[in-house]
Design a protein around this motif. Structure first.
Motif, PDB file in Angstrom:
ATOM      1  N   PRO A  24      -0.965  61.868  24.331  1.00 52.40           N
ATOM      2  CA  PRO A  24      -1.089  61.781  25.797  1.00 52.40           C
ATOM      3  C   PRO A  24      -0.670  63.064  26.511  1.00 52.40           C
ATOM      4  CG  PRO A  24      -0.037  59.818  24.953  1.00 52.40           C
ATOM      5  CD  PRO A  24      -0.134  60.788  23.810  1.00 52.40           C
ATOM      6  N   MET A  25       0.389  63.719  26.000  1.00 50.30           N
ATOM      7  CA  MET A  25       0.803  64.990  26.613  1.00 50.30           C
ATOM      8  C   MET A  25      -0.316  66.018  26.514  1.00 50.30           C
ATOM      9  SD  MET A  25       4.726  65.460  25.290  1.00 50.30           S
ATOM     10  CE  MET A  25       4.698  67.214  25.568  1.00 50.30           C
ATOM     11  N   ALA A  26      -0.949  66.100  25.367  1.00 48.82           N
ATOM     12  CA  ALA A  26      -2.035  67.064  25.174  1.00 48.82           C
ATOM     13  C   ALA A  26      -3.225  66.726  26.064  1.00 48.82           C
ATOM     14  CB  ALA A  26      -2.449  67.097  23.706  1.00 48.82           C
ATOM     15  N   ALA A  27      -3.522  65.445  26.213  1.00 49.27           N
ATOM     16  CA  ALA A  27      -4.651  65.046  27.059  1.00 49.27           C
ATOM     17  C   ALA A  27      -4.400  65.390  28.527  1.00 49.27           C
ATOM     18  CB  ALA A  27      -4.916  63.552  26.896  1.00 49.27           C
ATOM     19  N   VAL A  28      -3.200  65.107  29.004  1.00 43.51           N
ATOM     20  CA  VAL A  28      -2.869  65.423  30.403  1.00 43.51           C
ATOM     21  C   VAL A  28      -2.864  66.931  30.619  1.00 43.51           C
ATOM     22  CG1 VAL A  28      -0.995  65.319  32.099  1.00 43.51           C
ATOM     23  CG2 VAL A  28      -1.635  63.281  30.827  1.00 43.51           C
ATOM     24  N   THR A  29      -2.309  67.664  29.681  1.00 39.83           N
ATOM     25  CA  THR A  29      -2.280  69.120  29.792  1.00 39.83           C
ATOM     26  C   THR A  29      -3.693  69.683  29.782  1.00 39.83           C
ATOM     27  OG1 THR A  29      -0.171  69.118  28.645  1.00 39.83           O
ATOM     28  CG2 THR A  29      -1.292  71.221  28.808  1.00 39.83           C
ATOM     29  N   PHE A  30      -4.540  69.169  28.901  1.00 37.70           N
ATOM     30  CA  PHE A  30      -5.927  69.622  28.845  1.00 37.70           C
ATOM     31  C   PHE A  30      -6.654  69.324  30.160  1.00 37.70           C
ATOM     32  CE2 PHE A  30     -10.428  69.183  27.701  1.00 37.70           C
ATOM     33  CZ  PHE A  30     -10.635  70.408  27.108  1.00 37.70           C
ATOM     34  N   PHE A  31      -6.366  68.176  30.759  1.00 32.89           N
ATOM     35  CA  PHE A  31      -6.966  67.817  32.042  1.00 32.89           C
ATOM     36  C   PHE A  31      -6.602  68.841  33.116  1.00 32.89           C
ATOM     37  CE2 PHE A  31      -6.537  65.552  36.125  1.00 32.89           C
ATOM     38  CZ  PHE A  31      -7.856  65.178  36.320  1.00 32.89           C
ATOM     39  N   PHE A  32      -5.325  69.185  33.207  1.00 36.06           N
ATOM     40  CA  PHE A  32      -4.903  70.130  34.239  1.00 36.06           C
ATOM     41  C   PHE A  32      -5.357  71.556  33.944  1.00 36.06           C
ATOM     42  CE2 PHE A  32      -1.903  66.696  35.321  1.00 36.06           C
ATOM     43  CZ  PHE A  32      -2.266  66.556  36.648  1.00 36.06           C
ATOM     44  N   VAL A  33      -5.417  71.911  32.676  1.00 36.45           N
ATOM     45  CA  VAL A  33      -5.951  73.230  32.324  1.00 36.45           C
ATOM     46  C   VAL A  33      -7.424  73.298  32.685  1.00 36.45           C
ATOM     47  CG1 VAL A  33      -6.559  74.679  30.338  1.00 36.45           C
ATOM     48  CG2 VAL A  33      -4.244  73.808  30.585  1.00 36.45           C
ATOM     49  N   ALA A  39      -8.250  76.408  41.294  1.00 39.21           N
ATOM     50  CA  ALA A  39      -7.178  77.062  42.032  1.00 39.21           C
ATOM     51  C   ALA A  39      -7.671  78.307  42.746  1.00 39.21           C
ATOM     52  CB  ALA A  39      -6.031  77.428  41.095  1.00 39.21           C
ATOM     53  N   CYS A  40      -8.748  78.876  42.277  1.00 39.66           N
ATOM     54  CA  CYS A  40      -9.245  80.118  42.863  1.00 39.66           C
ATOM     55  C   CYS A  40     -10.606  79.928  43.534  1.00 39.66           C
ATOM     56  CB  CYS A  40      -9.317  81.195  41.780  1.00 39.66           C
ATOM     57  SG  CYS A  40      -9.300  82.858  42.458  1.00 39.66           S
ATOM     58  N   ASP A  41     -10.875  78.728  43.996  1.00 36.01           N
ATOM     59  CA  ASP A  41     -12.144  78.492  44.685  1.00 36.01           C
ATOM     60  C   ASP A  41     -12.243  79.274  45.993  1.00 36.01           C
ATOM     61  OD1 ASP A  41     -13.234  76.903  42.770  1.00 36.01           O
ATOM     62  OD2 ASP A  41     -12.805  75.002  43.793  1.00 36.01           O
ATOM     63  N   SER A  42     -11.141  79.425  46.696  1.00 34.85           N
ATOM     64  CA  SER A  42     -11.177  80.105  47.991  1.00 34.85           C
ATOM     65  C   SER A  42     -10.684  81.546  47.901  1.00 34.85           C
ATOM     66  CB  SER A  42     -10.322  79.331  48.992  1.00 34.85           C
ATOM     67  OG  SER A  42      -8.982  79.317  48.560  1.00 34.85           O
ATOM     68  N   CYS A  43     -10.603  82.091  46.711  1.00 38.13           N
ATOM     69  CA  CYS A  43     -10.122  83.469  46.534  1.00 38.13           C
ATOM     70  C   CYS A  43     -11.200  84.468  46.954  1.00 38.13           C
ATOM     71  CB  CYS A  43      -9.774  83.740  45.072  1.00 38.13           C
ATOM     72  SG  CYS A  43      -8.388  82.793  44.488  1.00 38.13           S
ATOM     73  N   GLY A  44     -10.733  85.670  47.264  1.00 34.74           N
ATOM     74  CA  GLY A  44     -11.659  86.761  47.518  1.00 34.74           C
ATOM     75  C   GLY A  44     -12.259  87.245  46.203  1.00 34.74           C
ATOM     76  N   ASP A  45     -13.170  88.195  46.298  1.00 38.05           N
ATOM     77  CA  ASP A  45     -13.871  88.661  45.102  1.00 38.05           C
ATOM     78  C   ASP A  45     -12.935  89.289  44.076  1.00 38.05           C
ATOM     79  OD1 ASP A  45     -16.314  87.768  45.965  1.00 38.05           O
ATOM     80  OD2 ASP A  45     -16.877  89.680  46.898  1.00 38.05           O
ATOM     81  N   ALA A  46     -12.015  90.133  44.502  1.00 35.43           N
ATOM     82  CA  ALA A  46     -11.129  90.822  43.564  1.00 35.43           C
ATOM     83  C   ALA A  46     -10.190  89.827  42.876  1.00 35.43           C
ATOM     84  CB  ALA A  46     -10.327  91.898  44.280  1.00 35.43           C
ATOM     85  N   ALA A  47      -9.594  88.933  43.648  1.00 38.38           N
ATOM     86  CA  ALA A  47      -8.681  87.944  43.073  1.00 38.38           C
ATOM     87  C   ALA A  47      -9.430  86.988  42.157  1.00 38.38           C
ATOM     88  CB  ALA A  47      -7.962  87.176  44.176  1.00 38.38           C
ATOM     89  N   SER A  48     -10.623  86.625  42.558  1.00 43.46           N
ATOM     90  CA  SER A  48     -11.435  85.727  41.740  1.00 43.46           C
ATOM     91  C   SER A  48     -11.817  86.380  40.412  1.00 43.46           C
ATOM     92  CB  SER A  48     -12.694  85.312  42.507  1.00 43.46           C
ATOM     93  OG  SER A  48     -13.497  84.477  41.725  1.00 43.46           O
ATOM     94  N   ASP A  49     -12.165  87.652  40.461  1.00 43.07           N
ATOM     95  CA  ASP A  49     -12.518  88.362  39.223  1.00 43.07           C
ATOM     96  C   ASP A  49     -11.316  88.467  38.283  1.00 43.07           C
ATOM     97  OD1 ASP A  49     -15.096  88.664  40.105  1.00 43.07           O
ATOM     98  OD2 ASP A  49     -14.809  90.722  40.826  1.00 43.07           O
ATOM     99  N   ARG A  50     -10.138  88.760  38.832  1.00 41.54           N
ATOM    100  CA  ARG A  50      -8.923  88.830  38.004  1.00 41.54           C
ATOM    101  C   ARG A  50      -8.605  87.468  37.391  1.00 41.54           C
ATOM    102  NH1 ARG A  50      -6.827  91.413  42.405  1.00 41.54           N
ATOM    103  NH2 ARG A  50      -5.420  89.664  42.790  1.00 41.54           N
TER     104      ARG A  50
END
Length: 114
Positions: A24-33, A39-50
């Motif tokens: 279960p720990m691995a499944a939850v971790t895989f879900f969040f990974v 997390a970077c949907d609203s990032c600018g181009d440079a931050a998104s590329d990094r």
């Protein structure tokens, strides 16, 4: 039979507890990974590329870490159920959930979060 080569009556307990914790720990971790690219949907181009470049390295490393966790669990179950292997079986059972935590820490360290 000597006491060390006798079959251990509760040899399954440590691998069972480790499996019930680790999977279960691995499944939850895989879900969040898996959700972390959001997390970077609203990032600018440079931050998104990094972020994308670091995620492209971190996700396969995370997958390899999960394979290591699976190998440790299989090893805990595969050890002969004799008393002389009890300590090794318990250590493998303790290492399995700890490896999931370590895998998540490594993933978070590799990703260049925005």
């Amino acid at each position: 039979m000597t006491p060390n080569t006798a079959r251990h009556p509760r040899a399954y307990v440590a691998p069972l507890v480790a499996t019930l914790l680790t999977l279960p720990m691995a499944a939850v971790t895989f879900f969040f990974v898996g959700l972390s690219p959001m997390a970077c949907d609203s990032c600018g181009d440079a931050a998104s590329d990094r972020f994308d470049a670091s995620y492209d390295v971190a996700f396969p490393a995370f997958g390899f870490g999960l394979l290591v966790v699976l190998a440790v669990l299989v090893a805990a179950w595969a050890l002969p159920w004799q008393r002389r292997y009890a300590a090794a079986r318990v250590w493998l059972a303790v290492v399995a959930p700890a490896a999931v935590v370590l895998d998540a820490i490594v993933f978070n360290g590799l990703v260049d979060w925005p």
